[in-house]
Structure formats: C-alpha cells, structure tokens
Design an enzyme around this catalytic site. Sequence first.
Site, PDB file in Angstrom:
ATOM      1  CE  LYS A 186     -19.684  27.392 -23.970  1.00  0.00           C
ATOM      2  NZ  LYS A 186     -20.345  26.319 -23.459  1.00  0.00           N
ATOM      3  NE  ARG A 192     -22.699  24.228 -29.212  1.00  0.00           N
ATOM      4  CZ  ARG A 192     -23.280  23.738 -27.928  1.00  0.00           C
ATOM      5  NH1 ARG A 192     -24.576  24.638 -28.566  1.00  0.00           N
ATOM      6  NH2 ARG A 192     -24.099  22.926 -26.999  1.00  0.00           N
ATOM      7  NE  ARG A 217     -27.638  27.115 -16.986  1.00  0.00           N
ATOM      8  CZ  ARG A 217     -28.310  26.507 -17.880  1.00  0.00           C
ATOM      9  NH1 ARG A 217     -25.638  27.624 -18.366  1.00  0.00           N
ATOM     10  NH2 ARG A 217     -27.399  25.430 -18.525  1.00  0.00           N
ATOM     11  NE  ARG A 267     -28.049  21.946 -22.173  1.00  0.00           N
ATOM     12  CZ  ARG A 267     -28.560  22.708 -21.151  1.00  0.00           C
ATOM     13  NH1 ARG A 267     -29.330  22.496 -21.423  1.00  0.00           N
ATOM     14  NH2 ARG A 267     -27.802  22.674 -19.657  1.00  0.00           N
TER      15      ARG A 267
END
Length: 291
Positions: free
Chosen positions: A72, A149, A183, A238
């Site tokens: 995103k 969210r 990441r 998550r």
Amino acid sequence: MAVFYRLPRARGSTHIFSMTSTVRAFSSCSTSNSGNDLKSPSLLAQKPLPLRHEPRDRNVQWVFLGCPGVGKGTYASRLSNLLGVPHIATGDLVREELSSSGPLASRLAEIVNQGKLVSDEIVINLLSKHLEAGEAKGKTGFILDGFPRTITQAEILEGVTNIDLVINLKLREDALLAKCLGRRICSECGGNYNIACINIKGENGSPGLYMAPLLPPPHCASKLFTRSDDTEEVVKERLRVYKEMTQPVEEFYRSRGKLLEFDLPGGIPESWPKLLHSLNLEHDDKQSAAA
C-alpha cells in the site's frame, strides 16, 4: 511530466468536512478518558460539526486498502507524487510516535509487537496532528494508507467527507508472508528495501508470480535492519487480525460502489503500469516510473 486524470468521481455528498476540527473533537473524547481510551464512548455518538462546501477544484480523496505488507505504501506514495496530493500513511505515523519519547510510545510498542491493531482513538489522534500540519501548508486532497482499518473508522470517514475511490490491493498469502519477512530498512537513510526473491510457479491453470528483490545500494547494504514486528509469528497474526477486522471494510465500500479490486500481477515494473491503466491514469513516461 504530463499527467492525465480521467477517473469519474463517485456520486455522493457535495461537501467536505473540516477534517482537522472534526478529528480533534474525536481526539478530545479520547483525552477526556485519559488512560482508558479503549473503553471510551462510541466516536459516532459525538455531535456532528457543521460541514463546509467542497472546493470545486479540490484534489482526489482516495483510500488504499490491503493486507499488511501488500505494498500500500509503495503504490500510494507513487500516486501521491504523480498527482501532487499528500500521502498519509497511518503506519508511518505510528512508527514516528514509537520512535519518540512521548507518553504514548510504550503503549504503542506493546500493541504493535503483539501484531494487534491500534485503537481507533489513537489512530485518529495521530492523524489529527498530521492533518493540522498539512492544512497549515494549504494542502488539499489526500491518499490515505492504513486508514480506515475498522468499520467504526470507515463510518467516521463516511460521515464527514466524500471518498472518491478505495483501491484494494490483493496478493496471495504465501507471497505476502515472504514479502514481510524480506523487508529491511536502512538505519542511516531510512530507505525501505526487500531482500526476498519471490518466484511462485503457476499451477492448475493459475498464473505464476515473480517479484524481484528490491536490493539496497552498496552504501546501505551494511546498515540494514529488520523491524521488530516482522517475524513469522507476528506477520501471521497481523494477517489473521486483518481478515477478521478489516476485510469487512472492503464490503463497506463495495456496497457503495467505491471499491476497486486490484490483484498485483508481480513486482513494481509489472504492476505499476497496470494499476495506472485500472485507474484511467496516463502519463508520458510509464517505463521510467515503473523502474
């Protein structure tokens, strides 16, 4: 760079809220219950503030949805630069607060490290500060990344402004997990990189998926670190929390005819031009923008 925007705006209210003052009112509700914001009354119970007429030539007001790690921030940032509108990433706002010495930092650290969603009140408080800074600089329009969210957040946003479009980025879960675990962040420049090389072969008629690693330049290679919440256990949590709490937000916007579903076909070079095409956006240098 020439940019052509041809996406028709969604039908709806011809007003825009005074975002800063409205969010400030919600934040005041939270601070009046100091130390117990998770149990404060429903934000929707607050008396609505007067709306002002929407500027005729305002910039786009878009929202990016998608699982954690889907990209995103990457695509919202590129569109922000292309269209000249602020990119507001609530995840970055949370991380900025975490790195501060403010009273909220320790509470946020516990929430994030457990893979849980930050409460509506905290997110709105952080968003309020950012919007105030942008308003002071005369910025209009926005691309929201990481907000809303929850259904409560979506209803707050729906009640005070007209969102033009909600872009829902989608990626298969095994690729998402690999992306999150790959990441890396440069401790010196803050650059975001990814060392994962994702190469999933197509099976039973479904297409394969290739996403090349986003490697750092040589001067950053020795300064990379992994976010403390980028562990397999936390990432899976998550994703579970997202499916449970955030996917209903997709249906919220789908039912209003504002949701654009976009399946990422690969990495940035392949996905970026196709995303622009889906948005009816054209510019004169797609290949360099995709690099």
